[in-house]
Write an enzyme that holds these catalytic residues in place. Structure first.
Site, PDB file in Angstrom:
ATOM      1  N   TYR A 244      38.994  53.314  38.946  1.00  0.00           N
ATOM      2  CA  TYR A 244      38.941  52.978  37.650  1.00  0.00           C
ATOM      3  C   TYR A 244      39.671  51.709  37.329  1.00  0.00           C
ATOM      4  O   TYR A 244      39.322  50.703  36.619  1.00  0.00           O
ATOM      5  CB  TYR A 244      39.265  54.141  36.819  1.00  0.00           C
TER       6      TYR A 244
ATOM      7  N   SER B 279      39.954  48.638  29.381  1.00  0.00           N
ATOM      8  CA  SER B 279      40.777  49.741  29.445  1.00  0.00           C
ATOM      9  C   SER B 279      42.224  49.224  29.744  1.00  0.00           C
ATOM     10  O   SER B 279      42.411  48.197  30.337  1.00  0.00           O
ATOM     11  CB  SER B 279      40.401  50.739  30.393  1.00  0.00           C
TER      12      SER B 279
END
Length: 267
Positions: free
Chosen positions: A151, A138
């Protein structure tokens, strides 16, 4: 048909980018195996592609035994592995000061350790085939994002781990890469964990304006075919990565402006 008869293993293939990858590789004639926690979704996926080389197995990638059993099942069915795509992942949306340790542990267990477990058991076969090891990372793995500290931590960990593996495996002929899709239309934000490690049940973004999972899957396949090192998708994602390298202080302010409104986290 570059991927014809190649054995492609994709974790988290029951929905989103994972499902799009499963269907794209099947269309290319690959032999596909995927896993997920929801057996009903996996069964439906298999039913849609009845008669095609698709193996499914219920597994929680945060469980080492589940990962071992899944990879062993793949070998039993197909005999080898050419490509492993560590796609399974979860997100979060809550401020660190309000977030439970359980939430952060769950993020690391799925996003980082899930990739480690599956890779550990699949790597001997990927070395034999001089194949590809891929992690779906990501932009949060390049730039820490507010409300997504766990995350970001898990994706930073994935990127660093894969970079180390790339160097270790240079002489083995294995291509190690990671992909950063940017904001892509999927279910990941709906099931993102809140401060109490429970799914938030909604997306703070307009999913209709985001890149589709199918388009993302096509980009990933092309990157694998070209044996790229990394792939950053979306103009916004590329801009964020480069801005953070060149103008980190300015990027702090721009990120704050994007995710906050009137001092409140809104995205």
């Amino acid at each position: 048909m570059v991927f014809k008869n190649k054995v492609v293993v994709i974790t988290g293939g029951s929905e989103g980018i994972g499902k799009a990858l499963v269907e794209a590789f099947i269309a290319q004639g690959a032999k596909v195996a995927t896993c997920g926690r929801n057996y009903d979704k996996l069964y439906m996926l298999q039913s849609i592609h009845a008669g095609k080389p698709l193996m499914v197995q219920a597994a929680d990638v945060s469980n080492e035994t589940d990962c071992k059993n899944f990879i062993n099942a793949v070998i039993k069915v197909y005999g080898t592995i050419d490509i492993l795509i560590n796609n399974a992942g979860i997100s979060m949306r809550s401020l660190f000061k309000e977030t439970s340790i359980e939430t952060l542990q769950r993020l690391m267990d799925v996003n980082f350790w899930g990739a480690v477990y599956c890779t550990k058991f699949a790597l001997p076969y990927i070395i034999q085939t001089k194949g590809t090891l891929l992690g779906v990372s990501s932009i949060a793995g390049y730039r820490g994002l507010p409300g997504r500290c766990g995350y970001s931590a898990s994706k930073f960990a994935m990127n660093g781990w894969l970079e180390a593996l790339r160097t270790e495996l240079m002489d083995e002929g294995v291509n190690v890469m990671w992909v950063c899709p940017g904001f892509t239309a999927s279910n990941i934000r709906n099931v993102a964990l809140n401060k109490d490690a429970k799914p938030q049940g909604e997306s703070p973004l307009d999913e209709s304006k985001l890149m589709t999972a199918e388009e993302c899957a096509q980009h990933i396949m092309k990157a694998i075919e070209k044996r790229k090192r990394t792939l950053v998708l979306t103009a916004q994602g590329k801009e964020t990565v480069w801005m953070n390298k060149l103008f980190p202080s300015l990027t702090d302010k721009l990120i704050k402006r994007f995710f906050y409104k009137d001092g409140e986290l809104v995205k």
